[in-house]
Design a protein around this motif. Structure first.
Motif, PDB file in Angstrom:
ATOM      1  N   LEU A 278       0.831  -1.197   0.000  1.00  0.00           N
ATOM      2  CA  LEU A 278       0.000   0.000   0.000  1.00  0.00           C
ATOM      3  C   LEU A 278       0.872   1.257   0.000  1.00  0.00           C
ATOM      4  N   GLY A 279       1.909   1.259   0.838  1.00  0.00           N
ATOM      5  CA  GLY A 279       2.806   2.411   0.878  1.00  0.00           C
ATOM      6  C   GLY A 279       3.534   2.609  -0.438  1.00  0.00           C
ATOM      7  N   ALA A 280       3.939   1.508  -1.077  1.00  0.00           N
ATOM      8  CA  ALA A 280       4.627   1.609  -2.363  1.00  0.00           C
ATOM      9  C   ALA A 280       3.698   2.189  -3.421  1.00  0.00           C
ATOM     10  N   TRP A 281       2.442   1.696  -3.433  1.00  0.00           N
ATOM     11  CA  TRP A 281       1.474   2.257  -4.381  1.00  0.00           C
ATOM     12  C   TRP A 281       1.267   3.756  -4.132  1.00  0.00           C
ATOM     13  N   ALA A 282       1.145   4.136  -2.860  1.00  0.00           N
ATOM     14  CA  ALA A 282       0.928   5.543  -2.527  1.00  0.00           C
ATOM     15  C   ALA A 282       2.102   6.399  -2.993  1.00  0.00           C
ATOM     16  N   ALA A 283       3.333   5.913  -2.783  1.00  0.00           N
ATOM     17  CA  ALA A 283       4.508   6.682  -3.199  1.00  0.00           C
ATOM     18  C   ALA A 283       4.568   6.815  -4.712  1.00  0.00           C
ATOM     19  N   LEU A 284       4.239   5.746  -5.431  1.00  0.00           N
ATOM     20  CA  LEU A 284       4.315   5.775  -6.896  1.00  0.00           C
ATOM     21  C   LEU A 284       3.161   6.543  -7.528  1.00  0.00           C
ATOM     22  N   SER A 285       2.100   6.787  -6.750  1.00  0.00           N
ATOM     23  CA  SER A 285       0.957   7.521  -7.298  1.00  0.00           C
ATOM     24  C   SER A 285       1.205   9.018  -7.361  1.00  0.00           C
ATOM     25  N   ARG A 286       2.255   9.509  -6.733  1.00  0.00           N
ATOM     26  CA  ARG A 286       2.539  10.942  -6.738  1.00  0.00           C
ATOM     27  C   ARG A 286       3.083  11.369  -8.086  1.00  0.00           C
ATOM     28  N   PRO A 287       2.739  12.555  -8.557  1.00  0.00           N
ATOM     29  CA  PRO A 287       3.244  13.028  -9.847  1.00  0.00           C
ATOM     30  C   PRO A 287       4.773  13.041  -9.865  1.00  0.00           C
ATOM     31  N   GLY A 288       5.350  12.523 -10.950  1.00  0.00           N
ATOM     32  CA  GLY A 288       6.798  12.528 -11.108  1.00  0.00           C
ATOM     33  C   GLY A 288       7.523  11.463 -10.321  1.00  0.00           C
TER      34      GLY A 288
END
Length: 546
Positions: free
Chosen positions: A124-134
């Motif tokens: 979940l944390g990895a998805w959240a980090a990768l969902s940020r622009p750039g």
């Protein structure tokens, strides 16, 4: 007489009691919490390499901000004010603690189940980090490391806990040594409860140390305080005159006309402040232009810098609310830079992009209609504070911040409204965001007790880029009476006012205020919430005359 026992209900072995089961559950929950502390500590350490905004709690919090419905965001701002981010992070930590306790309980019986909870948390944390622009692949590393450390730790501690519980079962008879001594006193051969307690406490201590150490290390590594302090701001090409004292009535309790930087409101979605070294900062001006530009910070400082006295307000401000401030900005002429780039026919929106991915859209026609709009590098006589956009932000009078003020600005795109919806527009807010006429009573304070006779009423009104022409006050629904306006410093600034309430009689009274802008439009009485285009209605306060 010998005691009579029932073979169907044998006596409990020594050491067992009715409280054993809750104690075991508490121990298992503590194991899960210790694993969570270790996991978050590992995530903070890895985030030293990838940036503080990639730490698991921050990454999940940022994704939560983006996914939160607009109505809930407005409730958070209204209820918690500028502490809304702290409340959000606290809620994430509380949720993490509850899930960690659950993982500990699961691991006590099924080790892989408990480890799986931490694995899911890491994903979940990895998805959240990768969902940020750039975002890029490395940004997922802190969360994945946290998930792995949490899974391994909860399995290890749960294993110790299970082994330590073995003596709670009826011990097998131990072979006696010569002389009658038992070979294994109590039948115990694995780790004891003290071992589990030490391991759990040590894990919590190590995780806490890693977490605080990683955060401190990260703050130091990405700190731009020294770079900001080293900025030498050129003087304005044509400095504005000092504002006259007459703009501010000398009434105790009335807001200062110029808002100190430390008191200037901050409303944004950034859980960690973007920290940008001005030596590596660049700004692109691109899109529907003939000559795209790429500017460094030194390039910007070499432009003829202009000053702008301007009142900035937030669309989330309730009637009479605090999210408004006035300061003197310094920056490069934004319309001049756009004309240098060569705006193409058909373009009608200017989109600013922040370092953290925020997008802010402004009507292009308004930027080029002759008003003074800046790429600001300073406010209140100093380089922009990091919390307010260092090293560069946009300032465009006439609009709420969500359609005009891009902090931590790194990209400007000339485009169309049909082609792109900025962040807040996608969430239902008005596309234009023009500032509504507003006024508030600051003196007397709400529920103040004032002496009978003549009472001073004072406050502030604003209608940015239109200006304030009149302010009226009434008491207990009586006739409107015109207030005395302080000196007018310009249409882009708020205007302060005073009124003498004569013959105030003892009792509780309601005071109301309304303003008229320079176009002759009177502030509406109709009450509306901030969403979707700014709050409306008359501000009122209650005072008790004694």
């Amino acid at each position: 007489m010998a005691a009579v026992t029932d073979d169907l209900d044998p006596p409990r072995p020594p050491g067992r009691s009715g409280g054993a089961r809750p104690a075991r559950a508490g121990s298992a929950a503590a194991v899960g919490l210790a694993a969570a502390v270790a996991a978050l500590g590992a995530g903070e350490l890895i985030a030293v390499l990838t940036g503080p905004d990639t730490a698991p709690v921050v990454a999940v919090g940022s994704a939560a901000v983006d996914l939160t419905p607009t109505a809930l965001k407005e409730y958070a701002v209204r209820t918690f004010g500028t502490a809304d981010k702290t409340v959000l992070l606290g809620g994430i930590l509380l949720t993490t603690a509850l899930l960690a306790a659950l993982a500990g309980l699961l691991a006590a019986a099924r080790p892989w189940a408990g480890a799986g909870v931490f694995g899911l948390f890491g994903l979940l944390g990895a998805w959240a980090a990768l969902s940020r622009p750039g975002a890029g692949g490395p940004d997922a590393a802190p969360a994945l490391a946290a998930g792995a450390v949490g899974a391994l730790t909860v399995r290890w501690l749960a294993g110790l806990l299970r082994a330590a519980r073995a003596p709670d079962r009826p011990p097998r008879p131990a072979p006696e040594r010569p002389g009658g001594a038992s070979e294994r006193p109590g039948g115990a051969s694995g780790p004891g409860r003290r071992t589990v307690l030490v391991a759990t406490g040590g894990t919590i201590a190590a995780g806490t140390l890693a977490g605080f150490g990683g955060r401190t290390w990260s703050d130091r590594r990405y700190d731009v305080g020294a770079a900001r302090a080293a900025v030498r701001l050129p003087p304005a090409a044509a400095p504005l005159p000092t504002l006259p004292d007459a703009v501010h009535p000398k009434v105790p309790g009335l807001s200062p006309f110029r808002t100190p930087n430390a008191d200037f409101y901050r409303v944004d979605t950034a859980l960690t402040l973007p920290r940008i070294d001005p030596r590596r900062w660049t700004l692109r001006i691109r899109g529907l232009v003939d000559h795209p530009l790429l500017l460094t910070f030194d390039d910007l400082l070499r432009e003829p810098l202009e000053e702008l006295d301007h009142t900035l307000s937030c669309v989330s401000n309730e009637v009479g609310g605090p999210y408004v401030g006035t300061t003197r900005w310094l920056g490069a002429d934004l319309p001049a830079l756009l004309r240098r780039a060569g705006v193409r026919a058909g373009a009608d929106q200017l989109v600013g992009r922040s370092q953290d991915g925020m997008t802010i859209g402004t009507p292009l026609e308004a930027v080029l209609d002759g008003r003074r709009a800046l790429l600001a590098v300073a406010m209140g006589g100093e380089a922009l504070p990091v919390a307010h956009g260092f090293p560069c932000r946009s300032v465009i009078p006439g609009f709420y911040g969500y359609t005009s003020a891009t902090k931590w600005l790194v990209d400007l795109e000339v485009t169309t409204f049909a082609a792109f919806d900025p962040y807040w527009v996608r969430r239902g807010w008005d596309r234009t965001g023009a500032v509504r006429t507003a006024s508030r009573i600051e003196v007397p304070a709400p529920f103040a007790r004032v002496p009978a006779g003549d009472v001073t009423v004072a406050g502030t009104a604003w209608a940015t880029h239109r200006g304030i022409a009149a302010v009226e006050v009434r008491v207990d629904g009586g006739p409107w009476q015109e207030a005395v306006l302080a000196a007018d410093a310009g249409p882009d600034l708020w205007r302060q006012w005073t009124h003498t309430w004569t013959g105030a009689a003892p009792g509780t009274h309601r005071i109301e205020v309304r303003a008229t802008d320079s176009t002759g439009a009177v502030q509406t009485q109709d009450r509306a919430d901030p969403f979707p285009s700014g709050a409306t209605g008359w501000h009122s306060t209650v005072a008790t005359v004694v």
